[in-house]
Design a protein around this motif. Structure first.
Motif, PDB file in Angstrom:
ATOM      1  N   LEU A 113     -19.441 -65.407 -57.619  1.00 55.46           N
ATOM      2  CA  LEU A 113     -19.559 -64.430 -58.277  1.00 55.46           C
ATOM      3  C   LEU A 113     -20.294 -62.954 -57.346  1.00 55.46           C
ATOM      4  O   LEU A 113     -20.473 -61.327 -57.427  1.00 55.46           O
ATOM      5  CB  LEU A 113     -19.727 -64.714 -59.388  1.00 55.46           C
ATOM      6  N   ALA A 114     -21.384 -63.985 -56.784  1.00 54.90           N
ATOM      7  CA  ALA A 114     -22.812 -63.522 -55.853  1.00 54.90           C
ATOM      8  C   ALA A 114     -22.181 -62.642 -54.499  1.00 54.90           C
ATOM      9  O   ALA A 114     -22.372 -61.423 -54.691  1.00 54.90           O
ATOM     10  CB  ALA A 114     -23.794 -64.669 -55.340  1.00 54.90           C
ATOM     11  N   PHE A 115     -21.281 -62.656 -53.964  1.00 61.18           N
ATOM     12  CA  PHE A 115     -20.782 -62.035 -53.303  1.00 61.18           C
ATOM     13  C   PHE A 115     -19.899 -60.673 -53.790  1.00 61.18           C
ATOM     14  O   PHE A 115     -20.199 -59.560 -52.707  1.00 61.18           O
ATOM     15  CB  PHE A 115     -20.052 -62.502 -51.905  1.00 61.18           C
ATOM     16  N   HIS A 116     -18.975 -61.343 -54.551  1.00 56.24           N
ATOM     17  CA  HIS A 116     -19.047 -59.102 -55.186  1.00 56.24           C
ATOM     18  C   HIS A 116     -19.694 -58.842 -56.151  1.00 56.24           C
ATOM     19  O   HIS A 116     -20.027 -57.891 -56.053  1.00 56.24           O
ATOM     20  CB  HIS A 116     -18.203 -60.946 -56.892  1.00 56.24           C
ATOM     21  N   THR A 117     -20.643 -59.566 -56.317  1.00 62.26           N
ATOM     22  CA  THR A 117     -21.612 -58.269 -56.923  1.00 62.26           C
ATOM     23  C   THR A 117     -23.112 -58.338 -56.263  1.00 62.26           C
ATOM     24  O   THR A 117     -23.257 -56.924 -56.800  1.00 62.26           O
ATOM     25  CB  THR A 117     -22.657 -59.058 -58.576  1.00 62.26           C
ATOM     26  N   TYR A 118     -22.899 -58.555 -55.813  1.00 59.82           N
ATOM     27  CA  TYR A 118     -24.058 -58.357 -54.390  1.00 59.82           C
ATOM     28  C   TYR A 118     -23.222 -58.268 -52.979  1.00 59.82           C
ATOM     29  O   TYR A 118     -24.147 -58.946 -52.812  1.00 59.82           O
ATOM     30  CB  TYR A 118     -25.398 -59.165 -54.484  1.00 59.82           C
ATOM     31  N   PRO A 119     -22.642 -57.009 -52.697  1.00 62.14           N
ATOM     32  CA  PRO A 119     -22.050 -57.933 -51.296  1.00 62.14           C
ATOM     33  C   PRO A 119     -23.288 -57.401 -50.143  1.00 62.14           C
ATOM     34  O   PRO A 119     -22.380 -57.465 -49.152  1.00 62.14           O
ATOM     35  CB  PRO A 119     -20.807 -56.493 -51.228  1.00 62.14           C
ATOM     36  N   GLN A 120     -23.969 -57.269 -50.514  1.00 55.94           N
ATOM     37  CA  GLN A 120     -24.606 -57.208 -49.060  1.00 55.94           C
ATOM     38  C   GLN A 120     -26.333 -57.983 -49.061  1.00 55.94           C
ATOM     39  O   GLN A 120     -26.582 -58.558 -47.841  1.00 55.94           O
ATOM     40  CB  GLN A 120     -26.451 -55.667 -49.217  1.00 55.94           C
ATOM     41  N   ILE A 121     -25.420 -59.237 -49.476  1.00 58.60           N
ATOM     42  CA  ILE A 121     -26.414 -60.471 -49.375  1.00 58.60           C
ATOM     43  C   ILE A 121     -25.741 -60.873 -47.964  1.00 58.60           C
ATOM     44  O   ILE A 121     -24.744 -61.222 -46.859  1.00 58.60           O
ATOM     45  CB  ILE A 121     -25.651 -61.653 -50.462  1.00 58.60           C
ATOM     46  N   LYS A 122     -27.718 -61.316 -46.725  1.00 56.78           N
ATOM     47  CA  LYS A 122     -26.835 -60.397 -45.665  1.00 56.78           C
ATOM     48  C   LYS A 122     -26.817 -62.716 -45.040  1.00 56.78           C
ATOM     49  O   LYS A 122     -25.322 -62.751 -44.069  1.00 56.78           O
ATOM     50  CB  LYS A 122     -28.118 -61.446 -45.146  1.00 56.78           C
ATOM     51  N   GLU A 167     -16.683 -82.690 -45.967  1.00 58.12           N
ATOM     52  CA  GLU A 167     -15.057 -82.738 -46.227  1.00 58.12           C
ATOM     53  C   GLU A 167     -14.503 -81.618 -47.345  1.00 58.12           C
ATOM     54  O   GLU A 167     -13.955 -79.858 -47.288  1.00 58.12           O
ATOM     55  CB  GLU A 167     -14.345 -83.792 -46.660  1.00 58.12           C
ATOM     56  N   LYS A 168     -15.859 -81.885 -48.318  1.00 55.70           N
ATOM     57  CA  LYS A 168     -16.190 -80.432 -49.651  1.00 55.70           C
ATOM     58  C   LYS A 168     -16.149 -78.908 -48.554  1.00 55.70           C
ATOM     59  O   LYS A 168     -16.417 -77.928 -49.496  1.00 55.70           O
ATOM     60  CB  LYS A 168     -16.878 -80.770 -50.380  1.00 55.70           C
ATOM     61  N   GLN A 169     -17.579 -79.749 -47.593  1.00 58.23           N
ATOM     62  CA  GLN A 169     -18.010 -77.670 -47.010  1.00 58.23           C
ATOM     63  C   GLN A 169     -16.946 -77.331 -46.077  1.00 58.23           C
ATOM     64  O   GLN A 169     -16.511 -76.518 -45.961  1.00 58.23           O
ATOM     65  CB  GLN A 169     -18.476 -77.923 -45.785  1.00 58.23           C
ATOM     66  N   GLU A 170     -15.705 -78.182 -45.413  1.00 59.66           N
ATOM     67  CA  GLU A 170     -14.530 -77.552 -44.708  1.00 59.66           C
ATOM     68  C   GLU A 170     -13.629 -76.488 -45.639  1.00 59.66           C
ATOM     69  O   GLU A 170     -12.718 -75.836 -45.608  1.00 59.66           O
ATOM     70  CB  GLU A 170     -13.677 -79.110 -44.497  1.00 59.66           C
ATOM     71  N   ALA A 171     -13.502 -77.274 -46.922  1.00 60.51           N
ATOM     72  CA  ALA A 171     -12.408 -77.492 -48.026  1.00 60.51           C
ATOM     73  C   ALA A 171     -12.969 -75.821 -48.452  1.00 60.51           C
ATOM     74  O   ALA A 171     -12.308 -74.611 -48.552  1.00 60.51           O
ATOM     75  CB  ALA A 171     -12.567 -77.368 -49.206  1.00 60.51           C
ATOM     76  N   MET A 172     -13.967 -75.475 -48.180  1.00 61.97           N
ATOM     77  CA  MET A 172     -14.533 -74.178 -48.714  1.00 61.97           C
ATOM     78  C   MET A 172     -14.560 -73.350 -48.127  1.00 61.97           C
ATOM     79  O   MET A 172     -15.072 -71.933 -48.263  1.00 61.97           O
ATOM     80  CB  MET A 172     -16.774 -74.966 -49.546  1.00 61.97           C
ATOM     81  N   PRO A 214     -13.231 -67.374 -46.878  1.00 55.19           N
ATOM     82  CA  PRO A 214     -13.036 -66.907 -45.205  1.00 55.19           C
ATOM     83  C   PRO A 214     -13.762 -65.607 -44.604  1.00 55.19           C
ATOM     84  O   PRO A 214     -14.425 -65.689 -43.429  1.00 55.19           O
ATOM     85  CB  PRO A 214     -11.828 -67.238 -44.547  1.00 55.19           C
ATOM     86  N   HIS A 215     -13.948 -64.841 -46.167  1.00 60.27           N
ATOM     87  CA  HIS A 215     -14.456 -63.731 -45.344  1.00 60.27           C
ATOM     88  C   HIS A 215     -16.030 -63.470 -45.936  1.00 60.27           C
ATOM     89  O   HIS A 215     -16.393 -62.286 -46.173  1.00 60.27           O
ATOM     90  CB  HIS A 215     -14.007 -62.238 -45.584  1.00 60.27           C
ATOM     91  N   VAL A 216     -16.878 -64.890 -45.884  1.00 63.62           N
ATOM     92  CA  VAL A 216     -18.077 -64.496 -46.913  1.00 63.62           C
ATOM     93  C   VAL A 216     -18.480 -65.071 -45.588  1.00 63.62           C
ATOM     94  O   VAL A 216     -18.622 -65.919 -45.160  1.00 63.62           O
ATOM     95  CB  VAL A 216     -17.603 -65.422 -48.408  1.00 63.62           C
ATOM     96  N   PRO A 217     -20.466 -65.050 -45.435  1.00 62.00           N
ATOM     97  CA  PRO A 217     -21.307 -65.083 -44.602  1.00 62.00           C
ATOM     98  C   PRO A 217     -21.802 -66.475 -44.787  1.00 62.00           C
ATOM     99  O   PRO A 217     -23.268 -66.172 -45.486  1.00 62.00           O
ATOM    100  CB  PRO A 217     -22.213 -63.896 -44.558  1.00 62.00           C
ATOM    101  N   LEU A 218     -21.302 -67.390 -44.686  1.00 60.90           N
ATOM    102  CA  LEU A 218     -21.609 -69.007 -45.356  1.00 60.90           C
ATOM    103  C   LEU A 218     -21.917 -69.905 -44.040  1.00 60.90           C
ATOM    104  O   LEU A 218     -21.484 -69.406 -42.687  1.00 60.90           O
ATOM    105  CB  LEU A 218     -20.396 -69.685 -45.954  1.00 60.90           C
ATOM    106  N   ARG A 219     -23.033 -70.818 -44.130  1.00 58.95           N
ATOM    107  CA  ARG A 219     -23.087 -71.331 -42.923  1.00 58.95           C
ATOM    108  C   ARG A 219     -23.584 -72.179 -43.754  1.00 58.95           C
ATOM    109  O   ARG A 219     -23.985 -72.139 -44.673  1.00 58.95           O
ATOM    110  CB  ARG A 219     -24.775 -71.284 -42.665  1.00 58.95           C
ATOM    111  N   PHE A 220     -22.960 -73.290 -43.127  1.00 57.74           N
ATOM    112  CA  PHE A 220     -22.487 -74.899 -43.660  1.00 57.74           C
ATOM    113  C   PHE A 220     -23.669 -76.382 -43.046  1.00 57.74           C
ATOM    114  O   PHE A 220     -24.334 -75.808 -41.506  1.00 57.74           O
ATOM    115  CB  PHE A 220     -21.630 -75.554 -43.796  1.00 57.74           C
ATOM    116  N   ILE A 221     -24.862 -76.667 -44.107  1.00 54.61           N
ATOM    117  CA  ILE A 221     -25.801 -77.805 -43.716  1.00 54.61           C
ATOM    118  C   ILE A 221     -25.496 -79.348 -43.707  1.00 54.61           C
ATOM    119  O   ILE A 221     -25.280 -79.441 -45.694  1.00 54.61           O
ATOM    120  CB  ILE A 221     -27.146 -77.284 -43.766  1.00 54.61           C
ATOM    121  N   CYS A 222     -25.004 -80.167 -43.220  1.00 56.52           N
ATOM    122  CA  CYS A 222     -24.373 -81.084 -44.068  1.00 56.52           C
ATOM    123  C   CYS A 222     -26.211 -82.550 -43.888  1.00 56.52           C
ATOM    124  O   CYS A 222     -26.771 -81.887 -43.300  1.00 56.52           O
ATOM    125  CB  CYS A 222     -23.712 -81.833 -43.500  1.00 56.52           C
ATOM    126  N   GLY A 223     -26.237 -82.610 -45.609  1.00 55.73           N
ATOM    127  CA  GLY A 223     -27.857 -83.493 -45.768  1.00 55.73           C
ATOM    128  C   GLY A 223     -27.621 -84.089 -47.131  1.00 55.73           C
ATOM    129  O   GLY A 223     -27.011 -83.369 -48.062  1.00 55.73           O
TER     130      GLY A 223
END
Ligand SMILES: NC(=O)c1ccc[n+]([C@@H]2O[C@H](COP(=O)([O-])OP(=O)(O)OC[C@H]3O[C@@H](n4cnc5c(N)ncnc54)[C@H](OP(=O)(O)O)[C@@H]3O)[C@@H](O)[C@H]2O)c1
Length: 324
Positions: free
Chosen positions: A23-32, A42-47, A52-61
């Protein structure tokens, strides 16, 4: 409000985190950028595959590891803190695990945020933190206290907390469980016919979070005026012919949940859509003006039993249709 911001979502692979991203990327498409922080790759891979088209960065911790949490706070403007050990019986079996994730994790996040000049943290909490009788509630209460105190300790960091009830659509909620049981053997295990709970859909919960991110002053706990249900209404909505088996309360379970207790009433104000518990260091008049709110009466309580806004059989059936 989130446009042009870099956000961190702790527990971003969870039920709320994924709905928030949707919902955030739909409502606020300019999120950096959105940083997703959680343990299971594995859950991060699935996400990653899901968005696929959203600027996500994954950190395992792990929230319990200060250096990993601190790293996740680098170059972040706003944090939505959802990571938690949140299954009540699991926390009873492993109280220290709950302390590590929910309490030490909250402390680590505040320290990381301060170090990297994060502007705002919105922490998700639960009605179980308000009148505590289980380990999960106790750890979330301490987490809430840490975030409330942090705004006074570090005034440039705005912190606020939302108390939610059950999130419909998240893992482990009663409706999918009853649906499965009705199909399997037609027997619905009910703890007590008087049991009530608060409930909102994940989508409603995310929209409440947007409002609080936009509107909060800092240091407050928001208890939104969401609906509640009686367990027998859920049973009837799922299958009115099912056999009801009374199984009694499990360890740490309550008959009803409280969002605002009589002890909170001294510093709680009522706005149109929510009760706001103002911090001990807060100025009631300032909060009342900001929220167009007025103080509640001393002794006031808002719980899932006295909530006038109860779900009907039809309300629950329309939720069931949405997931089938
Ligand atoms: N769901 C509800 O009905 C409900 C109701 C009231 C309040 N809340 C609150 O809302 C928040 C989100 O709930 P949810 O339903 O989205 O939870 P969830 O589906 O169980 O997701 C929890 C997330 O936290 C991560 N996590 C757990 N322990 C962690 C740790 N030690 N370090 C890093 N990440 C960790 C999990 O990923 P990994 O396991 O891969 O680490 C997952 O991404 C929680 O704070 C919860 O207390 C939920």
């Amino acid at each position: 409000m989130l446009n042009n911001q870099r956000i961190l979502i702790t527990g971003g692979t969870g039920s709320f985190g994924q709905k928030f991203i949707e919902l955030a990327f739909h409502t606020y498409p300019q999120i950096k950028e959105a940083v997703i922080f959680s343990r299971n790759p594995e859950k991060q891979e699935a996400m990653k595959r899901r968005f696929p088209h959203v600027p996500l960065r994954f950190i395992c911790g792990d929230m319990a590891h200060p250096e990993e949490v601190e790293k996740a706070c680098e170059n972040v403007d706003i944090i939505i803190h959802t990571a938690a050990l949140r299954i009540v019986p699991d926390a009873e079996v492993d109280p220290w695990g709950a302390v590590e994730t929910n309490v030490i994790g909250a402390h680590n996040l505040i320290q990381g945020a301060v170090k990297h000049d994060v502007k705002q943290i919105l922490a998700l909490s639960t009605d179980m933190a308000s009148l505590v009788n289980n380990t999960y509630g106790a750890t979330k209460m301490l987490s809430d206290k840490l975030f409330i105190a942090a705004h006074r300790q570090y005034p440039s960091l705005k912190t606020s907390v939302i108390r939610y009830g059950n999130m419909f659509g998240s893992a482990g909620t009663v409706i999918p469980f009853f649906l499965k049981k009705a199909k399997e053997d037609g027997v619905l295990p009910v703890t007590d016919i008087k049991m009530t709970r608060f409930m909102a859909t994940l989508e409603e919960c995310v929209h409440i979070a947007f409002q609080v991110l936009q509107n909060s002053i800092g240091g407050e706990i928001i208890a939104p005026k969401i609906k509640s249900y009686n367990i027998m209404t859920v049973a009837q909505a799922v299958d009115s012919h099912a056999k009801i088996e009374i199984v009694g309360l499990r360890p740490g379970e309550k008959l009803y949940e409280e969002m605002v207790t009589r002890y909170n009433s001294f510093h709680t104000i009522e706005a149109q859509d929510a009760y706001i518990i103002i911090p001990p260091y807060g100025d009631k008049e300032v909060f009342c003006r900001h929220y167009s709110a007025r103080p509640v009466e001393i002794g006031f309580e808002f719980n899932s039993e006295n909530n006038p806004n109860k779900m009907t059989v039809e309300d629950i059936q329309s939720l069931i249709r949405a997931i089938q």
